[in-house]
Scaffold this active site. Sequence first.
Site, PDB file in Angstrom:
ATOM      1  N   ARG A   1     -24.102  20.415  58.378  1.00 58.49           N
ATOM      2  CA  ARG A   1     -25.016  20.053  57.280  1.00 58.49           C
ATOM      3  C   ARG A   1     -25.063  21.222  56.288  1.00 58.49           C
ATOM      4  O   ARG A   1     -25.935  22.080  56.372  1.00 58.49           O
ATOM      5  CB  ARG A   1     -26.419  19.797  57.814  1.00 58.49           C
ATOM      6  CG  ARG A   1     -26.584  18.532  58.658  1.00 58.49           C
ATOM      7  CD  ARG A   1     -28.043  18.376  59.066  1.00 58.49           C
ATOM      8  NE  ARG A   1     -28.374  17.042  59.521  1.00 58.49           N
ATOM      9  CZ  ARG A   1     -28.470  16.707  60.816  1.00 58.49           C
ATOM     10  NH1 ARG A   1     -28.244  17.585  61.761  1.00 58.49           N
ATOM     11  NH2 ARG A   1     -28.790  15.472  61.146  1.00 58.49           N
TER      12      ARG A   1
ATOM     13  N   ARG B   1     -19.754  18.338  55.946  1.00 52.22           N
ATOM     14  CA  ARG B   1     -20.374  17.329  55.090  1.00 52.22           C
ATOM     15  C   ARG B   1     -20.757  17.987  53.778  1.00 52.22           C
ATOM     16  O   ARG B   1     -21.360  19.058  53.752  1.00 52.22           O
ATOM     17  CB  ARG B   1     -21.631  16.768  55.763  1.00 52.22           C
ATOM     18  CG  ARG B   1     -22.340  15.759  54.879  1.00 52.22           C
ATOM     19  CD  ARG B   1     -23.467  15.080  55.577  1.00 52.22           C
ATOM     20  NE  ARG B   1     -24.653  15.909  55.650  1.00 52.22           N
ATOM     21  CZ  ARG B   1     -25.785  15.517  56.217  1.00 52.22           C
ATOM     22  NH1 ARG B   1     -25.854  14.323  56.791  1.00 52.22           N
ATOM     23  NH2 ARG B   1     -26.828  16.303  56.241  1.00 52.22           N
TER      24      ARG B   1
ATOM     25  N   GLU C   1     -24.583   5.398  56.462  1.00 54.95           N
ATOM     26  CA  GLU C   1     -26.012   5.585  56.715  1.00 54.95           C
ATOM     27  C   GLU C   1     -26.889   4.764  55.774  1.00 54.95           C
ATOM     28  O   GLU C   1     -28.099   4.865  55.795  1.00 54.95           O
ATOM     29  CB  GLU C   1     -26.387   7.067  56.658  1.00 54.95           C
ATOM     30  CG  GLU C   1     -25.881   7.807  55.445  1.00 54.95           C
ATOM     31  CD  GLU C   1     -26.183   9.321  55.487  1.00 54.95           C
ATOM     32  OE1 GLU C   1     -26.941   9.762  56.355  1.00 54.95           O
ATOM     33  OE2 GLU C   1     -25.656  10.035  54.622  1.00 54.95           O
TER      34      GLU C   1
ATOM     35  N   ASN D   1     -29.840   8.185  61.651  1.00 56.29           N
ATOM     36  CA  ASN D   1     -31.200   8.568  61.223  1.00 56.29           C
ATOM     37  C   ASN D   1     -31.562   7.842  59.934  1.00 56.29           C
ATOM     38  O   ASN D   1     -32.642   7.276  59.799  1.00 56.29           O
ATOM     39  CB  ASN D   1     -31.289  10.078  60.970  1.00 56.29           C
ATOM     40  CG  ASN D   1     -30.831  10.874  62.155  1.00 56.29           C
ATOM     41  OD1 ASN D   1     -30.834  10.366  63.266  1.00 56.29           O
ATOM     42  ND2 ASN D   1     -30.425  12.106  61.927  1.00 56.29           N
ATOM     43  N   ASP D   2     -30.638   7.901  58.983  1.00 58.98           N
ATOM     44  CA  ASP D   2     -30.904   7.224  57.716  1.00 58.98           C
ATOM     45  C   ASP D   2     -30.633   5.728  57.814  1.00 58.98           C
ATOM     46  O   ASP D   2     -31.336   4.930  57.204  1.00 58.98           O
ATOM     47  CB  ASP D   2     -30.059   7.850  56.597  1.00 58.98           C
ATOM     48  CG  ASP D   2     -30.686   9.128  56.093  1.00 58.98           C
ATOM     49  OD1 ASP D   2     -31.896   9.113  55.828  1.00 58.98           O
ATOM     50  OD2 ASP D   2     -29.980  10.146  56.018  1.00 58.98           O
TER      51      ASP D   2
ATOM     52  N   ARG E   1     -38.341   7.775  57.708  1.00 61.70           N
ATOM     53  CA  ARG E   1     -38.024   8.471  58.956  1.00 61.70           C
ATOM     54  C   ARG E   1     -38.968   9.635  59.255  1.00 61.70           C
ATOM     55  O   ARG E   1     -39.005  10.137  60.365  1.00 61.70           O
ATOM     56  CB  ARG E   1     -36.571   8.967  58.937  1.00 61.70           C
ATOM     57  CG  ARG E   1     -36.280  10.007  57.908  1.00 61.70           C
ATOM     58  CD  ARG E   1     -34.790  10.246  57.724  1.00 61.70           C
ATOM     59  NE  ARG E   1     -34.313  11.378  58.476  1.00 61.70           N
ATOM     60  CZ  ARG E   1     -33.075  11.859  58.413  1.00 61.70           C
ATOM     61  NH1 ARG E   1     -32.180  11.261  57.640  1.00 61.70           N
ATOM     62  NH2 ARG E   1     -32.698  12.885  59.111  1.00 61.70           N
TER      63      ARG E   1
END
Length: 589
Positions: free
Chosen positions: A306, A342, A441, A464-465, A475
């Site tokens: 990330r 990413r 996502e 998650n998304d 979330r």
Amino acid sequence: MVQHSGIGGEEMILVGIGVSPGIAHGPIHLSLDVFERPEVEEIPADEVESEVIRLKSALETTRRQLETMRDRIAQEIGGTDADIFDAHLLMLEDRSVLDKVFKQLNTRPQRAEGAFYGVMSKYVETLKRIGDEYLRERTVDIEDVARRVVRNLRGIDPEHSPAQPHILLSPEITPSDTAMMDRKTVLGFATEGGSHTSHSAIMARSMGIPAVVGLPDITTRFHTGQDALLDGYGGLLIVNPTEETLSIYSATKRRKAALASHLRSMVKLPAETLDGMRIVLSANIEFESEMAAVGEWGAEGVGLYRTEFFFLNRTALPTEDEQAENYARVAAAAGPDGVIIRTLDIGGDKLHALHDGLAEANPFLGWRGIRVSLSRRKIFKTQLRAILRASAVGKVRIMFPMVSCREELQDAREILAGCKDDLRAAGVVFDENIEVGAMIEVPSAAITADTLAQEVDFFSIGTNDLIQYTIAVDRGNELVASLYQPCHPAILRLLKHVTDSARNAGIWTGVCGEMAGDIMLTPLMVGLGFTELSMAVSQLPLVKYAIRKLPAGHCADLVAESLKLGDASKIYVRCREVAMQYYSELLVH
Ligand code: PEP
Ligand code: MG
């Protein structure tokens, strides 16, 4: 809430959501962190001298705090992240500003807080009006330093962390707060808001800090210094724990330590089911400093880097060289399995200085991920060139976040092709065949996975998304946390559709959302046939253990059966039954 007689009063047990495993015991430290802007408070002229002394001493305290933070960050994260504190220190020494404050105190006698903050605010407003992006970004730093000085004038410790080990209680904790936490003193944290997949929770897991969220009113009910025990497994905050509670928890700690040493002995074994299905288990990281743990716990490379955390907590954007060096070091440490880098995923709850002054009503549906990169091409190209340069050093793959349509992928690929041309022309070496992936996502991306598969070499599903956007449930919002259901039939169908589409197109699919590391859901992950599961390093040994106990055939049956079930709760119960059947020893605390 349960009450018994504890050491320092009644024992109080509060039930929240355990978001990062572990047990912590220590004194509470309350962090309210609400900044009240100081007003002008006039004083008699003969008090000015003592105000000047007070201000000088607050400036000196601030300087010491900043130096300590700079040294700590330099040690834990790296030199360039620490440089920001040098800039903060310089601001404290800016004579032109300080002279204005002293003049203000003399011409209109007043408390130092109001005079200092007033001058700093005017300075900030002027910079904001200039319209230069770089200067505008620096205003965040100036405000930060000004607040720090005012807190010191008020005698409030501006840090979340006192020097002694403690359990931090706060209304909310942002991802940047979490990044700044001192692991030696923050034994664990509990917040009123938050959820399992908020970025603070994800980071707490990465950093191995026990955490419990969703505990309303804790900052008004408890106070600094009270004894507390935090159970990140069961999601409990126990204030004034009794001797009996403490002894139960020390037995739990011993059991967990024994399990950890057993898991450690499996580090070199493959993640392979009983009937021979092999799954790649890789790590999610936010910081380069996590690479030591990645190797130690036997991850097969990094499945999600990330990179936005490299951009947060600083206002000046990292340069191409800085990024290239960082990515190259991560790639070298990742070994032959490599790293999936990413591209910048700021926005949502990860706000960067670029978002300053941008009032978005719905930030998670707004300027985030690939959308930011495609509209700030200079920043995007700098990052892509840095990633390409790192690909000459080790195995590197690129992945784009928050993709919602095919055109975004085509645009991103075109920009990438341009960056490759530039590097080629400059004679810079890079991996010509670098693989490119899309995060799946957003529901539109999942539904059109067959189309998107034409554009990329792999998919990585960001559950998650995907869950937040599919079920329309924030979330990070504890008010709707019960609706955030990874086993929702819609999610299961989307996951199945994405893997099937990828398989038909001849590309592979991984999962890098928190579902990948949730051992309760491993039977579904195995049954869906993902090539790779990427998770926080702390989850890796547990998931590997679970996979090695499971027959893939039974997991595929579970998926087939679950796809016919209409309720999340029913799917979850069936999945849990399978997990309990094969590895109950991991699931009971
Ligand atoms: C996800 O959305 O599942 C994901 C892995 O990305 P992030 O948590 O950083 O949004
Ligand atoms: Mg995401």
